[in-house]
Design an enzyme around this catalytic site. Structure first.
Site, PDB file in Angstrom:
ATOM      1  N   THR A 227       0.725   7.308  -3.743  1.00 11.77           N
ATOM      2  CA  THR A 227       1.827   7.833  -2.933  1.00 11.77           C
ATOM      3  C   THR A 227       1.391   8.932  -1.966  1.00 11.77           C
ATOM      4  O   THR A 227       0.736   8.624  -0.985  1.00 11.77           O
ATOM      5  CB  THR A 227       2.978   8.294  -3.833  1.00 11.77           C
ATOM      6  N   THR A 228       1.707  10.187  -2.238  1.00 10.30           N
ATOM      7  CA  THR A 228       1.694  11.200  -1.177  1.00 10.30           C
ATOM      8  C   THR A 228       0.359  11.921  -1.026  1.00 10.30           C
ATOM      9  O   THR A 228      -0.184  12.440  -2.011  1.00 10.30           O
ATOM     10  CB  THR A 228       2.799  12.228  -1.463  1.00 10.30           C
TER      11      THR A 228
END
Length: 273
Positions: free
Chosen positions: A44-45
């Site tokens: 993800t991030t």
């Protein structure tokens, strides 16, 4: 082992990926739409921040598969070579494979040419890899990396981000990608200032990932119970250096202490007597 020989018009040059294509080692294209039919693990991030001495890259440790947490300790920030790094978001398997191929590509170029590729050239090579991955991306295996490095010719940190078609975009001061990028990018945008120190840049990256985890279920925050913290690295004239996990943990605990509201659980006031 026998080495391949090429006609002058077909010589792949110093590009390792071109060599793979010329020798028939290009991975087969997967047919059909995989997204939604297979439990594909996604990272993800990740964020990248330019500061006075170079660049900081940071990524949370969570990988998800649909609504499930598939991994809590996945690595998303990797060295590309001595003066550059890659942070990955998207389909985890193809992303890690792309990073390994990119590392090999840069090493192969340096051995063939006798000198390292320029930072601009490295960013272009990664752009080609993302572009070549487009058929798989269209089937739900998108990989969207960030690339950052210390430009030894300009004496400064530089950041690049990509879209799934291989489009390459240089960012002046900060960049974020992945499911929590909206929240992380906003925190970095509001907190960034010119000439930041290493410590301030790391604290800003930590705050960005913490706030992203607070809003995005696919982004993992600090896990104080298991002792798991995001991966953070600095890239300066001295090279790619991973920030010690003890330092990252201490900075996260300080952030949580600063954010704790007095009178709530963990606060300094309101404790039952």
């Amino acid at each position: 082992m026998t080495f391949p020989f090429f006609a002058a018009s077909e010589d792949p040059g110093p590009s390792f990926t071109s060599l793979l294509r010329a020798t028939g080692h290009r991975p087969p294209v997967i047919e059909g739409d995989l997204d939604g039919r297979l439990p594909i693990t996604h990272g993800t991030t990740v964020v990248a921040i330019r500061y006075a001495d170079g660049a900081v890259m940071a990524g949370d440790r969570r990988a998800t598969s649909g609504h499930l947490i598939s991994h809590r300790t996945i690595e998303k920030v990797f060295p590309a070579d001595r003066h550059s790094g890659v942070a990955i978001a998207g389909a985890a398997g193809p992303a890690v494979e792309m990073v390994k191929l990119f590392q090999l590509q840069l090493e192969h170029y340096e051995k063939v040419e006798g000198s390292a590729l320029s930072l601009e050239g490295k960013a272009n090579q990664l752009s080609q890899m993302v572009r070549n991955h487009l058929p798989a991306a269209m089937q739900g295996l998108a990989v969207v990396p960030l690339f950052a490095g210390y430009d030894v010719r300009r004496g400064t940190g530089r950041l690049f981000q990509y879209d799934v078609t291989g489009g390459r975009y240089e960012e002046s001061n900060h960049a974020a990608t992945g499911s929590g990028s909206l929240h992380a990018g906003t925190v970095v945008k509001l907190g960034w200032r010119d000439g930041m120190s290493r410590e301030d840049a790391i604290d800003l990256a930590i705050s960005a990932l913490f706030q992203a985890a607070d809003e995005d279920s696919a982004t993992g925050g600090p896990d104080l119970v298991r002792g798991i913290f995001p991966t953070i690295a600095t890239i300066t004239s001295d090279g790619f250096v991973r920030v010690p996990e003890e330092e990252v943990g201490d900075r996260f605990r300080r952030l949580i202490s600063d954010l704790t509201v007095p009178g709530t659980l963990g606060g300094t006031e309101g404790t039952a007597s």
